[in-house]
Design a protein around this motif. Structure first.
Motif, PDB file in Angstrom:
ATOM      1  N   ASP A  47       0.821  -1.213   0.000  1.00 22.77           N
ATOM      2  CA  ASP A  47       0.000   0.000   0.000  1.00 22.77           C
ATOM      3  C   ASP A  47       0.855   1.263   0.000  1.00 22.77           C
ATOM      4  OD1 ASP A  47       0.795  -0.655   2.681  1.00 22.77           O
ATOM      5  OD2 ASP A  47      -0.680   0.786   3.434  1.00 22.77           O
ATOM      6  N   ARG A  50       2.034   1.889  -3.469  1.00 23.84           N
ATOM      7  CA  ARG A  50       0.934   2.421  -4.284  1.00 23.84           C
ATOM      8  C   ARG A  50       0.641   3.881  -3.940  1.00 23.84           C
ATOM      9  NH1 ARG A  50      -2.698  -0.261  -6.925  1.00 23.84           N
ATOM     10  NH2 ARG A  50      -4.500   0.675  -5.850  1.00 23.84           N
ATOM     11  N   GLU A  51       0.742   4.236  -2.660  1.00 25.85           N
ATOM     12  CA  GLU A  51       0.434   5.605  -2.240  1.00 25.85           C
ATOM     13  C   GLU A  51       1.604   6.555  -2.455  1.00 25.85           C
ATOM     14  OE1 GLU A  51      -0.640   5.182   1.819  1.00 25.85           O
ATOM     15  OE2 GLU A  51      -2.442   3.988   1.396  1.00 25.85           O
ATOM     16  N   GLN A  52       2.814   6.130  -2.079  1.00 24.73           N
ATOM     17  CA  GLN A  52       3.977   7.029  -2.103  1.00 24.73           C
ATOM     18  C   GLN A  52       4.728   6.995  -3.427  1.00 24.73           C
ATOM     19  OE1 GLN A  52       6.365   6.044   1.342  1.00 24.73           O
ATOM     20  NE2 GLN A  52       4.706   6.474   2.799  1.00 24.73           N
ATOM     21  N   ARG A  53       4.657   5.863  -4.136  1.00 25.15           N
ATOM     22  CA  ARG A  53       5.353   5.753  -5.414  1.00 25.15           C
ATOM     23  C   ARG A  53       4.414   5.608  -6.608  1.00 25.15           C
ATOM     24  NH1 ARG A  53       8.792   8.401  -5.196  1.00 25.15           N
ATOM     25  NH2 ARG A  53       9.426   7.597  -7.223  1.00 25.15           N
ATOM     26  N   ASN A  54       3.095   5.583  -6.338  1.00 21.50           N
ATOM     27  CA  ASN A  54       2.076   5.454  -7.392  1.00 21.50           C
ATOM     28  C   ASN A  54       2.249   4.190  -8.238  1.00 21.50           C
ATOM     29  OD1 ASN A  54       0.726   7.927  -6.763  1.00 21.50           O
ATOM     30  ND2 ASN A  54       2.384   9.043  -7.787  1.00 21.50           N
ATOM     31  N   SER A  56       1.209   0.618  -9.667  1.00 25.92           N
ATOM     32  CA  SER A  56      -0.027  -0.126  -9.902  1.00 25.92           C
ATOM     33  C   SER A  56       0.114  -1.535  -9.330  1.00 25.92           C
ATOM     34  CB  SER A  56      -0.316  -0.207 -11.401  1.00 25.92           C
ATOM     35  OG  SER A  56       0.661  -1.017 -12.048  1.00 25.92           O
ATOM     36  N   GLN A  59       2.486  -3.423 -11.483  1.00 26.57           N
ATOM     37  CA  GLN A  59       3.891  -3.163 -11.183  1.00 26.57           C
ATOM     38  C   GLN A  59       4.345  -3.948  -9.944  1.00 26.57           C
ATOM     39  OE1 GLN A  59       3.611   1.271 -11.302  1.00 26.57           O
ATOM     40  NE2 GLN A  59       5.461   1.160 -12.566  1.00 26.57           N
ATOM     41  N   ASP A 397      -6.200  -4.668 -11.320  1.00 21.53           N
ATOM     42  CA  ASP A 397      -6.241  -3.356 -11.974  1.00 21.53           C
ATOM     43  C   ASP A 397      -7.441  -3.232 -12.906  1.00 21.53           C
ATOM     44  OD1 ASP A 397      -3.990  -2.327 -10.726  1.00 21.53           O
ATOM     45  OD2 ASP A 397      -2.618  -3.012 -12.288  1.00 21.53           O
TER      46      ASP A 397
END
Length: 459
Positions: A47, A50-54, A56, A59, A397
């Motif tokens: 998480d 996903r939040e700090q490095r965006n 997916s 990925q 996704d």
């Protein structure tokens, strides 16, 4: 090992003491502990990535698959290195590669750099597992082989559980994605230290104990695959679908528990850790039991049957009442009853099948080809394991899985169930084969009965 420096005939040397064998097991298992921790250190920060490095979900799947791609590249050569160089050099080399890989993964926020670190981890970790498996087959065959495998797997999975538990005991590190990975790098030092200690033990044993005559090495070539029996290939097929189901599920489990069931990170980590914790407790017990009663093919089929409905249960059954769980010295959490039961059952399967499956190979393959046989088995395992995280990430996704759309996780759960059904099919075929004239004695060999020779049943 090289016999050129040994002046005393091997037949005149004593067998290693039980204490010496168990010390070998301890250090090899500690090398595996660090290896497992490094691999699983990525999943509690899904998480955060996903939040700090965006990143997916796909990925995240690629970071898992990078490991498997590297393993596919190196495993066949790794098996030859183990057979050619010996286990003590191979284990130390592969542990050092894992240490460097952990540092590279933690070093940069760039996706490509993290991918490179996970790729490097695959270059070291999977051949390390093959080398450790070969060590146990060498030191424990004809003795407490399944029990030794169980102890090894328990200590290894303690590394996985510790990575999950780090969400609690190292919770201050989880304000960002990077610090937990630096902790994993420090833990990697355990692998290297244990590998060096194993090297010292085996080096001291050479010339003092009868470790068996060094067999000529057998370089694995695809054209020689026909030499392995049908039972071997059914075990390989079961290995592929079993690990392609359980390990990718673990990769996304903490994030799934957070997003789909509303658990906080620490509770999700404790719940996820129950899978390896159950295996830590039960794997050596199953190994000890199987050593005494046999029935290896039957146990693999039973474990596959139990696993079949679990992913649909976690998807469709009511969550049930919240129940408290507590792991001494680690922490406590409140989780839904259905999730708890499913994870405990999956943990039992995660104990039973590997405790039986891996040592079974030592009974159906000639010892001269054992390193190559385990390398080939692990090579095939990686093919399925490489595909599934990408597939599940893609499904998550495409179906917009998340806390606002919990149903988006359902296609991935059906995918796991389809794999589990294949595992049941292959384990059934193995059981039927081992009841016929081509049996290798998987259901009859026990510690009280002699091992069927490889010459009688060449794997």
């Amino acid at each position: 090992m090289s016999t050129s420096t040994i002046s005393t005939p091997l037949s005149a040397l004593p067998q290693p003491s039980s204490f010496y064998r168990w010390m070998v097991l301890l250090f090899v298992s500690l090398a595996m502990f660090g290896n497992y921790y490094i691999y699983d250190s990525l999943w509690p920060i899904v998480d955060l990535l996903r939040e700090q490095r965006n990143f997916s979900y796909q990925q995240i799947g690629w970071l898992s698959t990078a490991y498997n791609i590297a393993a596919l590249c190196v495993l066949l050569l790794g098996g030859y290195i183990i057979d050619r160089w010996g286990t003590k050099k191979a284990i130390t080399l592969f542990a050092l590669i894992c240490l460097v890989a952990a540092a590279v993964t933690a070093f940069s926020p760039n996706f490509e750099t993290m991918f490179a670190g996970r790729f490097m981890l695959g270059l070291g970790a999977e051949p390390l597992i093959v080398a450790a498996t070969t060590v146990l087959a060498k030191w424990f065959k004809g003795k407490e082989l399944s029990f030794a495998f169980g102890i090894n797997l328990s200590i290894s999975r303690l590394g996985s559980a510790s990575a999950d538990w780090s969400t609690g005991f190292a919770s201050p590190l989880y304000v960002n994605w990077q610090d937990p990975l630096w902790l994993a790098t420090a833990v990697a030092g355990i692998s290297v230290t244990a590998a060096i200690l194993y090297w010292i033990l085996e080096r001291r044993a050479e010339g003092r104990y009868d470790l068996g005559v060094a067999d000529s090495t057998d370089k694995l070539e695809f054209k020689s695959m026909y030499a392995f029996s049908a039972s071997y290939w059914y075990i390989v097929a079961l290995c592929v679908v079993f690990y392609a189901t359980v390990f990718p599920f673990r990769s996304f489990a903490i994030d799934y528990f957070q997003q789909a069931h509303g658990l906080d990170r620490e509770a999700a980590g404790i719940l996820s850790s129950l899978l390896p914790v159950a295996a830590i407790i039960a794997t050596p017990l199953f190994g000890l039991w199987v050593d005494r009663v046999g029935k290896r093919a039957l146990f693999m089929a039973v474990g596959s049957l139990v696993m079949l409905p679990l992913f649909l249960m976690v998807t469709y059954l009511p969550a049930g009442p919240d129940v408290g769980i507590m792991i001494p010295f680690i922490g406590s959490a409140v989780v839904p009853l259905t999730l708890l039961l499913v994870i405990l059952l999956l943990g039992m399967v995660f104990s039973l099948i590997p405790a039986v499956m891996w040592p079974s190979v030592a009974y159906i393959v000639d010892s001269r080809r054992l390193g190559s046989a385990y390398a080939l088995m692990t090579f095939c395992q990686q093919i399925g394991w490489a595909i599934v995280p990408l597939a599940v990430g893609y499904l998550n996704d495409v179906y917009l899985a998340g806390p606002e759309n919990i149903d988006g996780y359902t296609p991935g759960m059906w995918f796991y169930t389809a794999l589990a059904s294949l595992g049941l099919y292959f384990s059934y075929k193995l059981w039927r084969t081992e009841q016929g004239p081509g049996s290798h004695g998987l259901d009859s060999i026990t510690t009280k009965r002699p091992v069927v020779s490889a010459e009688q049943h060449p794997g």
